[in-house]
Design a protein around this motif. Structure first.
Motif, PDB file in Angstrom:
ATOM      1  N   MET A 163      13.274  54.187  44.823  1.00 45.23           N
ATOM      2  CA  MET A 163      14.080  52.964  45.172  1.00 45.23           C
ATOM      3  C   MET A 163      13.280  51.783  44.918  1.00 45.23           C
ATOM      4  O   MET A 163      12.077  52.427  46.177  1.00 45.23           O
ATOM      5  N   SER A 164      13.337  50.507  44.420  1.00 47.95           N
ATOM      6  CA  SER A 164      12.504  49.542  44.787  1.00 47.95           C
ATOM      7  C   SER A 164      13.725  48.124  45.837  1.00 47.95           C
ATOM      8  O   SER A 164      14.518  47.987  45.468  1.00 47.95           O
ATOM      9  N   PHE A 165      13.008  47.340  46.107  1.00 48.23           N
ATOM     10  CA  PHE A 165      13.540  47.029  47.151  1.00 48.23           C
ATOM     11  C   PHE A 165      12.542  45.425  47.449  1.00 48.23           C
ATOM     12  O   PHE A 165      11.367  45.409  46.994  1.00 48.23           O
ATOM     13  N   TYR A 166      13.123  44.875  48.239  1.00 50.11           N
ATOM     14  CA  TYR A 166      12.120  43.438  47.998  1.00 50.11           C
ATOM     15  C   TYR A 166      12.427  42.921  49.760  1.00 50.11           C
ATOM     16  O   TYR A 166      13.819  42.928  50.606  1.00 50.11           O
ATOM     17  N   GLY A 167      10.902  43.151  50.137  1.00 43.65           N
ATOM     18  CA  GLY A 167      11.100  42.882  51.576  1.00 43.65           C
ATOM     19  C   GLY A 167       9.893  41.922  52.323  1.00 43.65           C
ATOM     20  O   GLY A 167       8.999  41.528  51.230  1.00 43.65           O
ATOM     21  N   TYR A 168       9.921  41.768  53.891  1.00 43.40           N
ATOM     22  CA  TYR A 168       8.957  40.630  54.243  1.00 43.40           C
ATOM     23  C   TYR A 168       8.314  41.642  55.511  1.00 43.40           C
ATOM     24  O   TYR A 168       7.772  41.066  56.141  1.00 43.40           O
ATOM     25  N   HIS A 169       7.809  42.509  55.063  1.00 42.18           N
ATOM     26  CA  HIS A 169       7.144  43.739  55.703  1.00 42.18           C
ATOM     27  C   HIS A 169       4.959  43.052  55.608  1.00 42.18           C
ATOM     28  O   HIS A 169       4.994  43.075  54.710  1.00 42.18           O
ATOM     29  N   GLY A 170       4.606  42.977  56.806  1.00 46.20           N
ATOM     30  CA  GLY A 170       3.688  42.982  56.581  1.00 46.20           C
ATOM     31  C   GLY A 170       2.235  42.260  57.377  1.00 46.20           C
ATOM     32  O   GLY A 170       3.156  41.981  58.558  1.00 46.20           O
ATOM     33  N   VAL A 205      21.301  52.916  53.154  1.00 50.31           N
ATOM     34  CA  VAL A 205      21.011  52.921  54.574  1.00 50.31           C
ATOM     35  C   VAL A 205      18.840  52.604  54.627  1.00 50.31           C
ATOM     36  O   VAL A 205      18.408  51.928  54.619  1.00 50.31           O
ATOM     37  N   VAL A 206      18.612  53.324  53.377  1.00 49.64           N
ATOM     38  CA  VAL A 206      17.493  52.483  53.120  1.00 49.64           C
ATOM     39  C   VAL A 206      17.235  51.568  52.997  1.00 49.64           C
ATOM     40  O   VAL A 206      16.428  50.499  53.578  1.00 49.64           O
ATOM     41  N   ARG A 207      18.049  50.515  51.844  1.00 44.56           N
ATOM     42  CA  ARG A 207      18.163  49.690  51.314  1.00 44.56           C
ATOM     43  C   ARG A 207      17.942  48.196  52.736  1.00 44.56           C
ATOM     44  O   ARG A 207      17.838  47.685  52.610  1.00 44.56           O
ATOM     45  N   ARG A 208      19.181  48.849  53.592  1.00 40.91           N
ATOM     46  CA  ARG A 208      19.082  47.858  55.158  1.00 40.91           C
ATOM     47  C   ARG A 208      17.970  48.000  55.737  1.00 40.91           C
ATOM     48  O   ARG A 208      17.644  47.362  55.809  1.00 40.91           O
ATOM     49  N   VAL A 209      17.084  48.982  55.913  1.00 46.40           N
ATOM     50  CA  VAL A 209      15.928  48.893  56.496  1.00 46.40           C
ATOM     51  C   VAL A 209      15.056  47.876  55.580  1.00 46.40           C
ATOM     52  O   VAL A 209      13.950  47.080  56.312  1.00 46.40           O
ATOM     53  N   VAL A 210      15.180  48.322  55.025  1.00 46.14           N
ATOM     54  CA  VAL A 210      13.380  47.536  54.233  1.00 46.14           C
ATOM     55  C   VAL A 210      13.923  46.253  53.389  1.00 46.14           C
ATOM     56  O   VAL A 210      13.448  45.709  53.886  1.00 46.14           O
ATOM     57  N   THR A 211      15.023  46.017  53.502  1.00 47.94           N
ATOM     58  CA  THR A 211      15.322  44.057  53.367  1.00 47.94           C
ATOM     59  C   THR A 211      16.201  43.803  54.149  1.00 47.94           C
ATOM     60  O   THR A 211      15.916  42.547  54.507  1.00 47.94           O
ATOM     61  N   ARG A 242      12.156  53.828  60.763  1.00 46.00           N
ATOM     62  CA  ARG A 242      13.140  53.500  61.039  1.00 46.00           C
ATOM     63  C   ARG A 242      14.229  54.274  60.030  1.00 46.00           C
ATOM     64  O   ARG A 242      14.992  54.647  60.088  1.00 46.00           O
ATOM     65  N   ILE A 243      13.222  54.575  58.555  1.00 43.01           N
ATOM     66  CA  ILE A 243      14.188  54.866  57.353  1.00 43.01           C
ATOM     67  C   ILE A 243      14.573  56.511  57.949  1.00 43.01           C
ATOM     68  O   ILE A 243      16.077  56.885  58.031  1.00 43.01           O
ATOM     69  N   ALA A 244      13.057  57.457  58.345  1.00 40.34           N
ATOM     70  CA  ALA A 244      13.430  58.394  59.263  1.00 40.34           C
ATOM     71  C   ALA A 244      14.206  58.431  60.378  1.00 40.34           C
ATOM     72  O   ALA A 244      15.568  59.591  60.276  1.00 40.34           O
ATOM     73  N   ASP A 245      14.864  57.596  60.748  1.00 41.48           N
ATOM     74  CA  ASP A 245      15.512  57.511  62.099  1.00 41.48           C
ATOM     75  C   ASP A 245      17.120  57.495  61.698  1.00 41.48           C
ATOM     76  O   ASP A 245      17.597  58.577  62.144  1.00 41.48           O
TER      77      ASP A 245
END
Length: 126
Positions: A11-18, A61-67, A80-83
């Motif tokens: 599952m591929s998403f664009y996010g701003y983590h780092g 759920v996964v999309r909301r966390v990553v984005t 966060r995803i696991a929780d």
């Protein structure tokens, strides 16, 4: 004890983590795999969609966390995803893999990532 799995990969998403400001400003693609541990016997025997987990709901759920709200570490994204999956679905356990194909590390590689496995029991202990 039977432990069946629903597996959702790539599952591929664009996010701003780092950790780096550049990652926070520009963002990047994150690729997520999840394995949901639960008993699928009733769903398989009854052929009733109500007896299993909605793939579309898990994806959301996964999309909301990553984005969503940025994290410094992909370890935090995975937690966060696991929780949220353990909170939102009747799962015994979940394996979450978060991959960062564009990690700002010199050299050639497919991706860098983390993998965590959490269970309902470990969630209740915390």
């Amino acid at each position: 004890m039977i432990m069946d799995k629903i597996i959702m990969k790539e599952m591929s998403f664009y996010g701003y983590h780092g950790v780096l400001q550049q990652e926070r400003d520009l963002g990047q693609t994150f690729v997520v795999d999840v394995e949901l541990g639960l008993d699928l016997r009733v769903a398989g025997e009854s052929d009733d969609p109500e007896m299993t987990v909605s793939y579309a709901d898990v994806y959301e759920v996964v999309r909301r966390v990553v984005t969503g709200r940025p994290c410094n570490l992909i370890e935090a994204v995975a937690e966060r995803i696991a929780d949220r999956l353990l909170d939102g679905f009747l799962l015994r356990e979940v394996l979450v893999r978060v991959k960062k194909p564009g990690a700002p590390v010199p050299g050639h590689f497919g991706y860098m990532g983390v993998e965590i496995k959490r269970s309902r029991e470990t969630m209740e202990e915390n």
